[in-house]
Motif scaffolding. Structure first.
Motif, mmCIF file in Angstrom:
data_model
loop_
_atom_site.group_PDB
_atom_site.id
_atom_site.type_symbol
_atom_site.label_atom_id
_atom_site.label_comp_id
_atom_site.label_asym_id
_atom_site.label_seq_id
_atom_site.Cartn_x
_atom_site.Cartn_y
_atom_site.Cartn_z
ATOM 1 N N LEU A 1 11.416 9.768 11.878
ATOM 2 C CA LEU A 1 11.000 10.549 13.033
ATOM 3 C C LEU A 1 11.440 9.892 14.334
ATOM 4 C CD1 LEU A 1 9.344 13.040 13.944
ATOM 5 C CD2 LEU A 1 7.330 11.552 13.997
ATOM 6 N N ALA A 2 11.427 8.565 14.380
ATOM 7 C CA ALA A 2 11.805 7.828 15.588
ATOM 8 C C ALA A 2 13.248 8.077 15.993
ATOM 9 C CB ALA A 2 11.562 6.333 15.376
ATOM 10 N N GLN A 3 14.087 8.500 15.038
ATOM 11 C CA GLN A 3 15.493 8.752 15.340
ATOM 12 C C GLN A 3 15.687 10.012 16.170
ATOM 13 O OE1 GLN A 3 17.264 8.893 11.429
ATOM 14 N NE2 GLN A 3 17.412 6.673 11.257
ATOM 15 N N ARG A 4 14.697 10.887 16.219
ATOM 16 C CA ARG A 4 14.904 12.169 16.894
ATOM 17 C C ARG A 4 13.803 12.524 17.894
ATOM 18 N NH1 ARG A 4 13.356 13.304 11.511
ATOM 19 N NH2 ARG A 4 11.514 14.649 11.295
ATOM 20 N N GLN A 5 12.848 11.630 18.135
ATOM 21 C CA GLN A 5 11.782 11.923 19.085
ATOM 22 C C GLN A 5 11.854 11.004 20.293
ATOM 23 O OE1 GLN A 5 7.825 11.866 17.383
ATOM 24 N NE2 GLN A 5 7.727 14.090 17.501
ATOM 25 N N ALA B 1 -4.566 6.014 12.858
ATOM 26 C CA ALA B 1 -5.991 6.318 12.682
ATOM 27 C C ALA B 1 -6.278 6.721 11.241
ATOM 28 C CB ALA B 1 -6.400 7.434 13.641
ATOM 29 N N GLN B 2 -5.367 7.499 10.657
ATOM 30 C CA GLN B 2 -5.523 7.873 9.251
ATOM 31 C C GLN B 2 -5.484 6.639 8.357
ATOM 32 O OE1 GLN B 2 -2.529 10.811 8.331
ATOM 33 N NE2 GLN B 2 -2.944 11.964 10.204
ATOM 34 N N CYS B 3 -4.538 5.739 8.633
ATOM 35 C CA CYS B 3 -4.402 4.533 7.809
ATOM 36 C C CYS B 3 -5.664 3.666 7.872
ATOM 37 C CB CYS B 3 -3.196 3.714 8.274
ATOM 38 S SG CYS B 3 -1.595 4.450 7.878
ATOM 39 N N HIS B 4 -6.270 3.576 9.041
ATOM 40 C CA HIS B 4 -7.473 2.757 9.188
ATOM 41 C C HIS B 4 -8.627 3.282 8.341
ATOM 42 C CE1 HIS B 4 -6.544 -0.389 12.061
ATOM 43 N NE2 HIS B 4 -5.887 0.475 12.810
ATOM 44 N N HIS B 5 -8.557 4.538 7.930
ATOM 45 C CA HIS B 5 -9.632 5.125 7.128
ATOM 46 C C HIS B 5 -9.308 5.118 5.632
ATOM 47 C CE1 HIS B 5 -12.794 6.862 9.781
ATOM 48 N NE2 HIS B 5 -11.882 6.603 10.695
ATOM 49 N N THR B 6 -8.208 4.492 5.231
ATOM 50 C CA THR B 6 -7.883 4.449 3.805
ATOM 51 C C THR B 6 -8.558 3.247 3.143
ATOM 52 O OG1 THR B 6 -5.868 3.113 4.144
ATOM 53 C CG2 THR B 6 -5.633 5.519 4.220
ATOM 54 N N LYS B 7 -8.833 3.399 1.870
ATOM 55 C CA LYS B 7 -9.413 2.294 1.103
ATOM 56 C C LYS B 7 -8.409 1.161 0.924
ATOM 57 C CE LYS B 7 -12.675 5.220 -1.443
ATOM 58 N NZ LYS B 7 -13.090 5.726 -2.783
ATOM 59 N N ASP B 8 -7.116 1.515 0.823
ATOM 60 C CA ASP B 8 -6.098 0.477 0.674
ATOM 61 C C ASP B 8 -6.039 -0.433 1.898
ATOM 62 O OD1 ASP B 8 -5.281 0.982 -1.872
ATOM 63 O OD2 ASP B 8 -3.473 2.100 -1.338
ATOM 64 N N PRO C 1 0.834 -1.206 0.000
ATOM 65 C CA PRO C 1 0.000 0.000 0.000
ATOM 66 C C PRO C 1 0.870 1.259 0.000
ATOM 67 C CG PRO C 1 -0.803 -1.588 1.621
ATOM 68 C CD PRO C 1 0.518 -2.100 1.143
ATOM 69 N N PRO C 2 0.788 2.098 -1.023
ATOM 70 C CA PRO C 2 1.729 3.215 -1.172
ATOM 71 C C PRO C 2 1.727 4.202 -0.008
ATOM 72 C CG PRO C 2 0.525 2.839 -3.207
ATOM 73 C CD PRO C 2 -0.127 1.994 -2.167
ATOM 74 N N LEU C 3 0.548 4.587 0.478
ATOM 75 C CA LEU C 3 0.493 5.554 1.567
ATOM 76 C C LEU C 3 1.100 4.986 2.842
ATOM 77 C CD1 LEU C 3 -3.071 7.096 1.056
ATOM 78 C CD2 LEU C 3 -0.865 8.105 0.466
ATOM 79 N N ALA C 4 0.795 3.754 3.140
ATOM 80 C CA ALA C 4 1.336 3.127 4.350
ATOM 81 C C ALA C 4 2.848 2.978 4.262
ATOM 82 C CB ALA C 4 0.682 1.765 4.577
ATOM 83 N N LEU C 5 3.359 2.681 3.067
ATOM 84 C CA LEU C 5 4.803 2.550 2.892
ATOM 85 C C LEU C 5 5.503 3.880 3.162
ATOM 86 C CD1 LEU C 5 7.145 0.665 2.011
ATOM 87 C CD2 LEU C 5 6.808 1.524 -0.314
ATOM 88 N N ARG C 6 4.971 4.953 2.594
ATOM 89 C CA ARG C 6 5.590 6.274 2.806
ATOM 90 C C ARG C 6 5.476 6.709 4.262
ATOM 91 N NH1 ARG C 6 5.664 10.252 -2.259
ATOM 92 N NH2 ARG C 6 5.869 8.741 -3.948
ATOM 93 N N GLN C 7 4.347 6.446 4.872
ATOM 94 C CA GLN C 7 4.190 6.804 6.281
ATOM 95 C C GLN C 7 5.135 5.991 7.161
ATOM 96 O OE1 GLN C 7 2.845 9.365 7.257
ATOM 97 N NE2 GLN C 7 0.699 9.670 6.728
ATOM 98 N N PHE D 1 6.600 10.154 20.174
ATOM 99 C CA PHE D 1 6.532 9.322 18.970
ATOM 100 C C PHE D 1 5.261 8.472 18.970
ATOM 101 C CE2 PHE D 1 7.748 5.384 16.643
ATOM 102 C CZ PHE D 1 7.898 5.954 15.391
ATOM 103 N N LEU D 2 4.905 7.920 20.113
ATOM 104 C CA LEU D 2 3.694 7.095 20.194
ATOM 105 C C LEU D 2 2.450 7.913 19.887
ATOM 106 C CD1 LEU D 2 4.477 4.870 23.310
ATOM 107 C CD2 LEU D 2 4.405 4.155 20.911
ATOM 108 N N ASP D 3 2.435 9.177 20.296
ATOM 109 C CA ASP D 3 1.297 10.038 19.981
ATOM 110 C C ASP D 3 1.153 10.213 18.470
ATOM 111 O OD1 ASP D 3 0.591 10.411 22.612
ATOM 112 O OD2 ASP D 3 1.695 12.298 22.841
ATOM 113 N N VAL D 4 2.286 10.430 17.794
ATOM 114 C CA VAL D 4 2.248 10.573 16.334
ATOM 115 C C VAL D 4 1.778 9.265 15.693
ATOM 116 C CG1 VAL D 4 3.623 10.990 14.267
ATOM 117 C CG2 VAL D 4 4.043 12.343 16.330
ATOM 118 N N CYS D 5 2.295 8.136 16.186
ATOM 119 C CA CYS D 5 1.899 6.832 15.634
ATOM 120 C C CYS D 5 0.400 6.607 15.749
ATOM 121 C CB CYS D 5 2.644 5.706 16.352
ATOM 122 S SG CYS D 5 4.402 5.586 15.953
#
Length: 271
Positions: free
Chosen positions: A227-231, A245-252, A214-220, A236-240
């Motif tokens: 991001l994990a290297q500097r947070q 949540a965004q990924c769960h709403h994708t058609k992919d 899935p292209p969006l999930a791969l890029r995310q 980081f868990l908040d961002v995840c």
């Protein structure tokens, strides 16, 4: 898909889901300075970032070298980015070779260095910036700046120690020695070392695999790994949580779940 960029010293081949950028300056051992390869590489990454149909960019060199990094003859003659006052040289680095560091670090797509030959100086640093590195028996690496009385002006010290750890990065940087593909594999610089004739096919196998995800999930996923290297973990868990949540709403995501449950193959559309 947006039109491919106009390249001067490199060629770009576009396949289903991935592209291959090949440096075409074998006459200068694919030096990054004194050629148009900085522009070619940065323009290609910008193009790939803007094209959701591209998941992976393979970077390789034509001829015997992947890249010799800086053009030493220009250094000797104080030409190009190596000429002028200290302030002018500093600006040339910021507006020149350091553009590669920023572009590679901010690449949304997966980057694979198919290291066909010697990668020294800034050429080695470019490989260190990639997500994956595939080598062959002709692969050689060298953090050789010290041998010329200079430092990794492209930020290579930042990338290399994140790849192999401080101690190994320090030894390579202090010695300026050349390592072969066997030692690079043992250090974890190379993910795989294959026969020369299998180099591009191996890199393409990885690219094709990622292109089927899935292209969006791969890029995310790549953005989160950076991001994990500097947070800190809590931030980081908040961002995840938000990204998930965004990924769960994708058609992919729905396509992937349906395919898993029904034991079929999903075709992802990047939405």
């Amino acid at each position: 898909m947006n039109p491919v960029p106009t390249l001067v010293d490199a060629s770009l081949t576009v396949n289903a889901g991935y592209a291959t950028l090949r440096f075409e300056r074998d006459d200068l051992r694919n030096a990054l300075t004194g050629t148009n390869l900085i522009n070619d590489l940065c323009d290609t990454i910008a193009w790939a970032n803007a094209n959701k149909a591209i998941s992976t960019l393979i970077i390789t060199g034509a001829g015997k070298a992947f890249s010799s990094g800086g053009n030493v003859k220009e250094m000797r003659d104080k030409q190009g980015m190596f000429g002028g006052s200290q302030a002018e040289i500093s600006a040339s680095y910021r507006n020149g070779i350091q553009r590669i560091s920023r572009a590679m670090h901010n690449a949304d797509i997966v980057t694979i260095a198919a290291v066909n030959g010697a990668a020294v100086g800034a050429g080695f640093d470019l490989c260190s910036m990639a997500d994956l590195r595939i080598g062959c028996e002709h692969t050689r690496f060298g953090e050789t700046f010290i041998n010329l009385g200079i430092i990794p002006g492209d930020g290579g010290a930042w990338f290399l120690q994140r790849l192999v750890g401080y101690q190994r990065a320090a030894e390579l940087s202090f010695s300026g020695r050349i390592i072969d593909s066997k030692e690079a594999l043992e250090m974890g610089i190379l993910l795989e070392c294959v026969a020369t004739e299998d180099l591009m096919a191996t890199a393409e196998r990885y690219a094709q695999d990622y292109a089927a995800k899935p292209p969006l999930a791969l890029r995310q996923t790549k953005r989160l790994m950076k991001l994990a290297q500097r947070q800190e973990l809590g931030d980081f868990l908040d961002v995840c949580a938000d990204v998930q949540a965004q990924c769960h709403h994708t058609k992919d995501h729905h396509r992937a779940v349906d395919a898993f449950v029904n034991k079929t193959t999903a075709r992802f559309e990047g939405n």
